[in-house]
Design an enzyme around this catalytic site. Sequence first.
Site, short mmCIF file in Angstrom:
data_model
loop_
_atom_site.label_atom_id
_atom_site.label_comp_id
_atom_site.label_asym_id
_atom_site.label_seq_id
_atom_site.Cartn_x
_atom_site.Cartn_y
_atom_site.Cartn_z
N ASP A 59 25.32 -34.36 -1.19
CA ASP A 59 25.87 -35.30 -0.22
C ASP A 59 26.51 -36.50 -0.88
O ASP A 59 26.65 -36.55 -2.09
CB ASP A 59 24.87 -35.66 0.88
N LYS A 113 29.77 -34.94 4.43
CA LYS A 113 30.73 -35.07 5.52
C LYS A 113 31.50 -33.76 5.64
O LYS A 113 31.65 -33.02 4.70
CB LYS A 113 31.69 -36.23 5.28
N MET A 143 19.55 -48.91 2.91
CA MET A 143 20.35 -48.60 4.11
C MET A 143 20.41 -49.83 5.02
O MET A 143 20.25 -49.72 6.24
CB MET A 143 19.73 -47.41 4.87
N1 SAH Z 1 16.68 -41.25 -1.93
C1 SAH Z 1 17.49 -42.36 -2.29
C2 SAH Z 1 17.69 -43.32 -1.14
C3 SAH Z 1 18.43 -42.72 0.01
S1 SAH Z 1 18.70 -43.89 1.25
C4 SAH Z 1 16.89 -43.08 -3.49
O1 SAH Z 1 15.75 -42.80 -3.89
O2 SAH Z 1 17.56 -43.91 -4.05
C5 SAH Z 1 20.27 -44.49 0.85
C6 SAH Z 1 20.20 -45.93 0.39
O3 SAH Z 1 19.80 -45.99 -0.97
C7 SAH Z 1 21.51 -46.67 0.41
O4 SAH Z 1 21.83 -47.13 1.71
C8 SAH Z 1 21.22 -47.82 -0.53
O5 SAH Z 1 20.43 -48.78 0.10
C9 SAH Z 1 20.37 -47.12 -1.57
N2 SAH Z 1 21.18 -46.65 -2.71
C10 SAH Z 1 21.44 -45.41 -3.09
N3 SAH Z 1 22.17 -45.36 -4.23
C11 SAH Z 1 22.37 -46.65 -4.57
C12 SAH Z 1 23.04 -47.28 -5.65
N4 SAH Z 1 23.65 -46.58 -6.62
N5 SAH Z 1 23.04 -48.64 -5.69
C13 SAH Z 1 22.43 -49.37 -4.73
N6 SAH Z 1 21.79 -48.83 -3.70
C14 SAH Z 1 21.76 -47.49 -3.62
#
Ligand code: SAH
Length: 511
Positions: free
Chosen positions: A36, A58, A172
Amino acid sequence: MNNGEVILVGAGPGDKELLTIAALKAIQSADVVVYDRLVSKEIMDLVPQKAKLINVGKNVGDHPVPQERISEILVEEAQMGNEVVRLKGGDPFLFGRGGEELELLVENSVNFRVIPGITSSIGAATYGGIPVTHRDYCSSVHMITGQGKRGTKPDINFRALKELNGTLIFMMSVGKIHYIIEGLLSAGMDPKMPCGVVENGTRSNQRKVISTLENLEEDVKADEIKSPALIIVGKVAKLSDAFDWFSKLPLKNCNILVTQPKAKASKLADLITAAGGNPILYPVIETEPIRPINPPIEDYDVIAFTSSAGVQSFFDDLMEKGMDGRVLKNKIIAAVGSQTAKTMAKYGIIADFVPSKFDGATMVKEMAEKGILSGRTNILLLRAEKGSDETIEALNQAGVKYCDYSVYRTKYLSHNPINREKIDWITFTSKSCVTGLLATQNEGVLRGMKAVCIGRQTENLAKKEGFETYVSDMSTVYSMVEKLKELAVSDCSPCGEDHRENPVNSEGGLK
Ligand code: SAH
């Protein structure tokens, strides 16, 4: 019975170096990869070409594939006997719906494994210079989602969070920043509480904002911070400037075009990434061995290779014929460029002569000076079809008999046009890269762009074609990156700019 399996894999926050070894192995042996939006392009580039890619981030109209359908896809693909990698950003279980996806696998008795990943909540904070805990400031860390179930408003107990006195990491949550700040302030949190936001953490386009609770919303809006980003609330945020090593890397914010053939580009791209830059893979040429070849080795005293591609084509041909490097016995072997010599060494041949500069004309001049080439010796050039004229001119001038024998040819590849505003530097590792890049673009579009070239001949051509040129001190990609770092320090203006939007589109072409 089939032996299909699903591997739920955490891809980490974006930097491909943060993949686990287990994740890399799973990706490299996948038949199908279901991925994704949050999985970075550089990680997707590691997926083998043979693998089927299914983007569930998407589809038509930008709507993500519904969760139930994703789970069905995993079951269907595994039941067909495939090794299915379900690749998720960060860690698959932290706000990643990994648990939901496993439920249908269990119900259908599909084999599965789970490979944890570095969660962005810690990884992106770290790259932003924020240690999520520190004994002087807190004794707990909490990850909170700003998203309610199925799009509903989040239900966050701000009073409880305030009482915890720990580091709060909101994920998020960019769109909910007002609600979060209001909630924490109403719960009595100090308006001066340090806060940080890290956007695109660990990626070359990472940005951050360090502020206080009362000013954070305004600062985030002023900088137009977008998802994916973390909101970090807690005293540890004030350590960010002192501990931020990532944004201080010399090529930070530099977009660097890599025109080398795809098969060779990874070394240069990795060096650029390690220096904080964003390598944009834009291979303009591809080399193709010429077959059959029967170079007249017996008739020549000196055998010269002018590129790794030539070495590879020649030795691969020998091996296909059941022969080896012994056909070169008693010959003087020359290699233009240390990389060419290195490639030769892989086939068990040590070059007798490597010129001080990466070009054929220098080779001829220096060999003549040393008495290796003279009117009495002759030389066999094993090189590209339509190789450089300078080498031939130098041989003619020195009165040396030669044979110009083609062992491979260069093909030019076409691409979408470059958006020059989004590129700080171009790298040229050969003259054919210059010609190849020009062949893909409209006349004059690239004029004046800055180019770092591997050797004088490449530089001369690039200069003639209107680039602002720089040449690396040595003819290696290491030296090219050193040159880029030097230039970035003395000329920060292009790299100091903020190129938030990645110039590469999802297909790998330039936007
Ligand atoms: N499973 C993922 C989180 C999924 S929820 C994890 O462990 O990181 C998605 C959220 O993760 C985004 O909205 C943001 O808040 C955060 N996120 C994911 N990748 C990111 C990145 N490279 N930099 C900052 N925030 C990130």
